[in-house]
Scaffold this motif. Structure first.
Motif, PDB file in Angstrom:
ATOM      1  N   LEU A   1     -15.346  34.447  49.337  1.00 60.50           N
ATOM      2  CA  LEU A   1     -16.113  33.380  48.705  1.00 60.50           C
ATOM      3  C   LEU A   1     -15.288  32.094  48.617  1.00 60.50           C
ATOM      4  O   LEU A   1     -15.758  30.997  48.954  1.00 60.50           O
ATOM      5  N   LEU A   2     -14.055  32.234  48.162  1.00 56.59           N
ATOM      6  CA  LEU A   2     -13.190  31.062  47.997  1.00 56.59           C
ATOM      7  C   LEU A   2     -12.837  30.433  49.342  1.00 56.59           C
ATOM      8  O   LEU A   2     -12.697  29.216  49.453  1.00 56.59           O
ATOM      9  N   LYS A   3     -12.707  31.279  50.345  1.00 60.09           N
ATOM     10  CA  LYS A   3     -12.389  30.744  51.670  1.00 60.09           C
ATOM     11  C   LYS A   3     -13.556  29.939  52.253  1.00 60.09           C
ATOM     12  O   LYS A   3     -13.344  28.892  52.878  1.00 60.09           O
ATOM     13  N   VAL A   4     -14.755  30.439  52.027  1.00 63.87           N
ATOM     14  CA  VAL A   4     -15.940  29.711  52.467  1.00 63.87           C
ATOM     15  C   VAL A   4     -16.025  28.368  51.738  1.00 63.87           C
ATOM     16  O   VAL A   4     -16.230  27.313  52.345  1.00 63.87           O
ATOM     17  N   PHE A   5     -15.786  28.442  50.447  1.00 63.92           N
ATOM     18  CA  PHE A   5     -15.817  27.220  49.635  1.00 63.92           C
ATOM     19  C   PHE A   5     -14.749  26.231  50.096  1.00 63.92           C
ATOM     20  O   PHE A   5     -14.982  25.010  50.175  1.00 63.92           O
ATOM     21  N   ARG A   6     -13.583  26.764  50.435  1.00 62.67           N
ATOM     22  CA  ARG A   6     -12.479  25.925  50.918  1.00 62.67           C
ATOM     23  C   ARG A   6     -12.885  25.164  52.182  1.00 62.67           C
ATOM     24  O   ARG A   6     -12.653  23.959  52.314  1.00 62.67           O
ATOM     25  N   LYS A   7     -13.508  25.884  53.098  1.00 61.18           N
ATOM     26  CA  LYS A   7     -13.985  25.266  54.332  1.00 61.18           C
ATOM     27  C   LYS A   7     -15.011  24.171  54.020  1.00 61.18           C
ATOM     28  O   LYS A   7     -14.947  23.066  54.555  1.00 61.18           O
ATOM     29  N   ASP A   8     -15.928  24.519  53.130  1.00 62.20           N
ATOM     30  CA  ASP A   8     -16.994  23.575  52.777  1.00 62.20           C
ATOM     31  C   ASP A   8     -16.454  22.277  52.211  1.00 62.20           C
ATOM     32  O   ASP A   8     -16.919  21.194  52.568  1.00 62.20           O
ATOM     33  N   ILE A   9     -15.494  22.353  51.290  1.00 59.53           N
ATOM     34  CA  ILE A   9     -15.021  21.106  50.685  1.00 59.53           C
ATOM     35  C   ILE A   9     -14.207  20.290  51.684  1.00 59.53           C
ATOM     36  O   ILE A   9     -14.204  19.070  51.640  1.00 59.53           O
TER      37      ILE A   9
ATOM     38  N   SER B   1      -9.117  30.578  31.219  1.00 60.89           N
ATOM     39  CA  SER B   1      -8.576  29.274  31.624  1.00 60.89           C
ATOM     40  C   SER B   1      -8.434  29.185  33.142  1.00 60.89           C
ATOM     41  O   SER B   1      -8.564  28.096  33.726  1.00 60.89           O
ATOM     42  N   GLU B   2      -8.182  30.305  33.786  1.00 59.08           N
ATOM     43  CA  GLU B   2      -8.162  30.306  35.251  1.00 59.08           C
ATOM     44  C   GLU B   2      -9.563  30.040  35.795  1.00 59.08           C
ATOM     45  O   GLU B   2      -9.747  29.292  36.768  1.00 59.08           O
ATOM     46  N   ILE B   3     -10.540  30.664  35.167  1.00 53.39           N
ATOM     47  CA  ILE B   3     -11.929  30.473  35.599  1.00 53.39           C
ATOM     48  C   ILE B   3     -12.354  29.022  35.364  1.00 53.39           C
ATOM     49  O   ILE B   3     -13.078  28.429  36.169  1.00 53.39           O
ATOM     50  N   ALA B   4     -11.850  28.447  34.261  1.00 54.63           N
ATOM     51  CA  ALA B   4     -12.153  27.043  33.981  1.00 54.63           C
ATOM     52  C   ALA B   4     -11.649  26.145  35.115  1.00 54.63           C
ATOM     53  O   ALA B   4     -12.361  25.229  35.554  1.00 54.63           O
ATOM     54  N   GLN B   5     -10.445  26.418  35.576  1.00 57.71           N
ATOM     55  CA  GLN B   5      -9.889  25.646  36.697  1.00 57.71           C
ATOM     56  C   GLN B   5     -10.757  25.783  37.937  1.00 57.71           C
ATOM     57  O   GLN B   5     -11.029  24.808  38.638  1.00 57.71           O
ATOM     58  N   LEU B   6     -11.143  27.025  38.205  1.00 52.36           N
ATOM     59  CA  LEU B   6     -11.940  27.318  39.395  1.00 52.36           C
ATOM     60  C   LEU B   6     -13.277  26.591  39.342  1.00 52.36           C
ATOM     61  O   LEU B   6     -13.710  25.958  40.322  1.00 52.36           O
ATOM     62  N   ILE B   7     -13.910  26.635  38.185  1.00 54.12           N
ATOM     63  CA  ILE B   7     -15.208  25.967  38.022  1.00 54.12           C
ATOM     64  C   ILE B   7     -15.049  24.458  38.149  1.00 54.12           C
ATOM     65  O   ILE B   7     -15.887  23.778  38.739  1.00 54.12           O
ATOM     66  N   GLU B   8     -13.943  23.956  37.631  1.00 47.89           N
ATOM     67  CA  GLU B   8     -13.683  22.516  37.760  1.00 47.89           C
ATOM     68  C   GLU B   8     -13.559  22.139  39.240  1.00 47.89           C
ATOM     69  O   GLU B   8     -14.172  21.161  39.698  1.00 47.89           O
ATOM     70  N   ALA B   9     -12.791  22.950  39.987  1.00 47.32           N
ATOM     71  CA  ALA B   9     -12.603  22.679  41.414  1.00 47.32           C
ATOM     72  C   ALA B   9     -13.942  22.752  42.152  1.00 47.32           C
ATOM     73  O   ALA B   9     -14.193  22.014  43.097  1.00 47.32           O
ATOM     74  N   TRP B  10     -14.780  23.659  41.685  1.00 47.78           N
ATOM     75  CA  TRP B  10     -16.028  23.908  42.378  1.00 47.78           C
ATOM     76  C   TRP B  10     -17.086  22.850  42.095  1.00 47.78           C
ATOM     77  O   TRP B  10     -17.818  22.412  42.983  1.00 47.78           O
TER      78      TRP B  10
ATOM     79  N   ASP C   1      -7.673  16.948  47.352  1.00 46.45           N
ATOM     80  CA  ASP C   1      -6.342  17.543  47.263  1.00 46.45           C
ATOM     81  C   ASP C   1      -6.188  18.420  46.029  1.00 46.45           C
ATOM     82  O   ASP C   1      -5.620  19.508  46.093  1.00 46.45           O
ATOM     83  N   GLU C   2      -6.700  17.915  44.905  1.00 45.14           N
ATOM     84  CA  GLU C   2      -6.592  18.689  43.668  1.00 45.14           C
ATOM     85  C   GLU C   2      -7.415  19.970  43.754  1.00 45.14           C
ATOM     86  O   GLU C   2      -6.996  21.028  43.296  1.00 45.14           O
ATOM     87  N   LYS C   3      -8.586  19.864  44.352  1.00 41.96           N
ATOM     88  CA  LYS C   3      -9.424  21.046  44.544  1.00 41.96           C
ATOM     89  C   LYS C   3      -8.722  22.084  45.415  1.00 41.96           C
ATOM     90  O   LYS C   3      -8.696  23.267  45.093  1.00 41.96           O
ATOM     91  N   LEU C   4      -8.157  21.603  46.504  1.00 38.97           N
ATOM     92  CA  LEU C   4      -7.458  22.517  47.422  1.00 38.97           C
ATOM     93  C   LEU C   4      -6.267  23.181  46.745  1.00 38.97           C
ATOM     94  O   LEU C   4      -5.989  24.357  46.982  1.00 38.97           O
ATOM     95  N   LYS C   5      -5.600  22.417  45.898  1.00 41.24           N
ATOM     96  CA  LYS C   5      -4.425  22.950  45.211  1.00 41.24           C
ATOM     97  C   LYS C   5      -4.813  24.143  44.319  1.00 41.24           C
ATOM     98  O   LYS C   5      -4.186  25.206  44.364  1.00 41.24           O
ATOM     99  N   VAL C   6      -5.863  23.938  43.533  1.00 42.46           N
ATOM    100  CA  VAL C   6      -6.358  25.013  42.669  1.00 42.46           C
ATOM    101  C   VAL C   6      -6.793  26.211  43.507  1.00 42.46           C
ATOM    102  O   VAL C   6      -6.410  27.357  43.256  1.00 42.46           O
ATOM    103  N   LEU C   7      -7.583  25.911  44.536  1.00 40.33           N
ATOM    104  CA  LEU C   7      -8.153  26.956  45.377  1.00 40.33           C
ATOM    105  C   LEU C   7      -7.071  27.784  46.065  1.00 40.33           C
ATOM    106  O   LEU C   7      -7.130  29.022  46.084  1.00 40.33           O
ATOM    107  N   ASP C   8      -6.085  27.096  46.624  1.00 38.88           N
ATOM    108  CA  ASP C   8      -5.026  27.807  47.337  1.00 38.88           C
ATOM    109  C   ASP C   8      -4.181  28.649  46.394  1.00 38.88           C
ATOM    110  O   ASP C   8      -3.745  29.747  46.752  1.00 38.88           O
TER     111      ASP C   8
END
Lengths: 120, 120
Positions: A107-115, B64-73, B81-88
């Motif tokens: 899921l996260l990888k798909v999202f990564r590609k999308d953004i 708090s991890e989920i909060a970060q993920l939702i923020e990125a999403w 860049d910030e989104k990718l950082k969280v995601l990676d």
DNA sequence: AGCAACCATAGACTATACTCTAATGTTGTT
DNA sequence: AACAACATTAGAGTATAGTCTATGGTTGCT
């Protein structure tokens, strides 16, 4: 060895070790020969158990799940069938967790590609 | 939809939804047209988020991890860049968890063989 | 003997993540 | 109008897993 040495050897604090002992995960023993103090002694099996506890905790096992695992592993009283039952349940829950983790990774990888493509 | 419907749709209790809202994971909105009450309304994005929360929780992510993920999403303000950082970071921690789970599975399988062979 | 470093127990405190209760107001149906 | 079923907030209570403090005793070194 005494608790301080055990803590140094495992990297787990004296407080936490005592907490695990009170929770029934490990147990020290007193030397009946020694009358002047009431110090507990710990052997290498306890070191092994604490390492197992750390590993099991890191994958999200609770104290009571770890207690079951340690019982299956070290309790001679437990029958083969009972040990297998605990073990197979744990193996199944591990497989389930791996499956869930892989789904989330996908899921996260798909999202990564999308953004990156600017779709989000 | 109102909170009761949201709870039924997601299978997450009203109390827990309110807890997630207070924790900043989701948010409802009030209808400024309606003056007679102060009810919150929730849309389908909130349903999506709650499903993400459930999945993420099941693999051991904290609030708090989920909060970060939702923020990125969902946060448009956040840069790519910030989104990718969280995601990676999340992808890496998932890989690490899978590795640890596989190691534990291997350990338990060896142990399983041993007790069947009567070595334990 | 003095003293730092250790040991034990009991219990208080913290963080996380809920879960529930109380008090009070609103909506919709009969 | 009555009443169940819903809504809100504030705050209390629970479970898990530690983490720390206080008190008092012991050990080993100088």
């Amino acid at each position: 060895m005494l608790i301080n040495e055990l803590a140094k050897k495992t990297g787990i604090s004296v407080h936490t070790i005592r907490f695990y002992e009170k929770s029934g995960l490990i147990s020290g023993h007193r030397d009946p020969m020694v009358k002047s103090n009431n110090y507990f002694h710990y052997d290498d099996v306890v070191v092994e158990k604490l390492e197992l506890i750390r590993d099991a905790k890191s994958i999200g096992f609770t104290i009571s799940e770890i207690a079951q695992l340690i019982e299956a592993w070290y309790d001679e009283q437990l029958s083969l069938d009972e040990k297998l039952k605990v073990l197979d349940a744990k193996l199944e829950s591990i497989d389930e967790k791996i499956t869930q983790l892989k789904a989330m990774r996908k899921l996260l990888k798909v999202f990564r590609k999308d953004i990156i493509n600017g779709d989000c």
